[in-house]
Design an enzyme around this catalytic site. Structure first.
Site, PDB file in Angstrom:
ATOM      1  N   TYR A   1      35.582  24.184 -52.325  1.00  0.00           N
ATOM      2  CA  TYR A   1      36.727  23.610 -52.991  1.00  0.00           C
ATOM      3  C   TYR A   1      36.454  22.328 -53.470  1.00  0.00           C
ATOM      4  CZ  TYR A   1      40.981  21.186 -53.859  1.00  0.00           C
ATOM      5  OH  TYR A   1      42.133  20.220 -54.365  1.00  0.00           O
TER       6      TYR A   1
ATOM      7  N   THR B   1      41.057  15.110 -56.100  1.00  0.00           N
ATOM      8  CA  THR B   1      41.610  15.144 -54.845  1.00  0.00           C
ATOM      9  C   THR B   1      40.748  14.106 -54.106  1.00  0.00           C
ATOM     10  OG1 THR B   1      41.543  16.376 -52.614  1.00  0.00           O
ATOM     11  CG2 THR B   1      39.992  17.073 -54.657  1.00  0.00           C
ATOM     12  N   ASP B   2      41.349  13.452 -52.922  1.00  0.00           N
ATOM     13  CA  ASP B   2      40.427  12.693 -52.074  1.00  0.00           C
ATOM     14  C   ASP B   2      39.289  13.393 -51.546  1.00  0.00           C
ATOM     15  OD1 ASP B   2      42.032  14.109 -50.363  1.00  0.00           O
ATOM     16  OD2 ASP B   2      42.777  12.395 -49.195  1.00  0.00           O
ATOM     17  N   GLU B   3      39.514  14.536 -51.676  1.00  0.00           N
ATOM     18  CA  GLU B   3      38.310  15.834 -50.812  1.00  0.00           C
ATOM     19  C   GLU B   3      37.082  15.579 -51.474  1.00  0.00           C
ATOM     20  OE1 GLU B   3      39.781  19.375 -49.331  1.00  0.00           O
ATOM     21  OE2 GLU B   3      41.852  18.679 -49.351  1.00  0.00           O
TER      22      GLU B   3
ATOM     23  N   LYS C   1      35.717  20.670 -57.251  1.00  0.00           N
ATOM     24  CA  LYS C   1      36.485  19.416 -57.910  1.00  0.00           C
ATOM     25  C   LYS C   1      35.745  18.299 -58.181  1.00  0.00           C
ATOM     26  CE  LYS C   1      40.573  19.278 -57.905  1.00  0.00           C
ATOM     27  NZ  LYS C   1      41.376  19.742 -59.276  1.00  0.00           N
TER      28      LYS C   1
END
Ligand code: NAD
Ligand code: TYD
Length: 338
Positions: free
Chosen positions: A150, A125-127, A154
């Site tokens: 989260y 994810t870009d997060e 990741k």
């Protein structure tokens, strides 16, 4: 291809399986999913009798079962969607996120390495890049700086995936996508939550000042990008995926209200999410230049189709809005909102 898709009963995984069955009807697809609250076999009801599709109920932390399934179906490719995926839940229950997203990923990698899997694709994810100010974009070279449990889980998984390439020569890719939206999206995430609450004339919880920015991509465009990476991604490479559709949350919420002819007074500003990232924005020029990926959906088309889908699939989401989900909802938003 004999493809093991983990987390295939969730939002993006189920859209991906449907996409792949259409795009590559001769491939075998094994959906390996623990069916947590977010996994719903109904998401794939229309493909469950396809002879090329198989479902296995299992946890990616279960190494023994993974070996069995890889042998049984002669799996040659793995795409890992399985994850605990909701930022707000990660704030209450970080341990689960570490277990599933970090240990689960490592377990899967170990099986992939020992079984000589031809390609392992990690759906990230870009997060993992953290938060942007008002300018600039995340590129694949942006340092990882995750802010939520989260995102940290990741990012940790991405590092472990990378190490299996560098150390063991496993053919891996990592994709980092912007926020997805579309059908079968679990109604704890912003877009489906807003659509459904508005349809039921319930309050719409907007965190903080509502000016946080997310970059939105229609889920089918994400699936097409994954398909390309699986077939053409150079080993070890990371690809960002996004289409420059940045929106402030409040603008997105009012747009949905207007499309549904619902009053803006339903909006309720609530306490901000701790560690709330201010802005995400993806630079996807690498996947466009190297693999020729081009998104097909304009935001206007995608959001209209998504709203239409929720209008015509009331049974699907009404079933979900009960039981365990209700108690989480109370915990997250308190008694101010039903
Ligand atoms: P989701 O929560 O809708 O689905 C997750 C699926 O994983 C569910 O079917 C669940 O049952 C399954 N699962 C959870 N724990 C498991 C375990 N231990 N073993 C096996 N299966 C397990 O999530 P999603 O939105 O479809 O996201 C899928 C992937 O894409 C995640 O890895 C997420 O980090 C990533 N991602 C999501 C977005 C987004 O906007 N939703 C954007 C970028 C990346
Ligand atoms: P979300 O869908 O949870 O995705 P993510 O946090 O992974 O980007 O949230 C999207 C944005 O919407 C994020 O800035 C948080 C905000 N948000 C609200 O304002 N209210 C809500 O009830 C939810 C779930 C999210």
């Amino acid at each position: 291809m004999k493809l093991l898709v983990t987390g295939g009963a969730g939002f993006i995984g189920s859209n991906f399986i449907r996409y792949m069955i259409k795009a590559h009807p001769g491939d075998t697809i094994i959906n390996f999913d623990a069916l947590t609250y977010a996994g719903n076999p109904e998401n794939l009801e229309d493909v469950q009798n396809n002879p090329h599709y198989h479902f296995v109920h299992g946890d990616i932390c279960n190494e023994e079962l993974l070996y069995f399934v890889v042998d049984q179906f002669a799996v040659d490719t793995i795409v890992n969607f399985a994850a605990a995926s909701h930022v707000d839940r990660s704030i209450y229950e970080p341990g689960l996120f570490i277990k599933t997203n970090v240990l689960g990923t490592q377990t899967l990698l170990e099986v992939a390495k020992n079984k000589h899997i031809k390609k392992y694709l990690q759906i990230s994810t870009d997060e993992v890049y953290g938060s942007l100010g008002s300018a600039g974009y995340f590129t694949e070279a942006t340092p990882l700086a995750p802010n939520s449990p989260y995102a940290a889980s990741k990012a940790s998984a991405d590092m472990i995936v990378r190490s299996y390439f560098e150390t063991y020569g496993l053919d891996i890719n990592i994709t980092r996508c912007a926020n997805n939206y579309g059908p079968w999206h679990f109604p704890e995430k912003l877009i489906p939550l807003i659509i459904i609450n508005a349809l039921e004339n319930k309050e719409l919880p907007v965190y903080g000042d509502g000016k946080n920015i997310r970059d939105w991509l229609y889920v089918d465009d994400h699936c097409a990008a994954i398909d390309l990476v699986l077939h053409q991604g150079k080993p070890g490479e990371v690809f960002n995926i996004g289409n420059h559709h940045e929106m402030r949350n409040i603008d997105l919420v009012t747009l949905i209200l207007d499309k549904l002819n619902k009053p803006h007074r339903l909006i309720n500003y609530v306490s901000d999410r701790p560690g709330h990232d201010r802005r995400y924005a993806i630079d996807a020029s690498k996947i466009k230049a190297e693999l020729g990926w081009q998104p097909q959906y304009r935001f206007e088309t995608g959001i209209n189709e998504t709203i239409q889908w929720y209008l015509t699939h009331k049974k699907w989401w009404q079933k979900i809005r009960s039981g365990a989900y209700k108690s989480y909802y109370k915990h997250q938003y308190g008694s101010a909102i039903e």
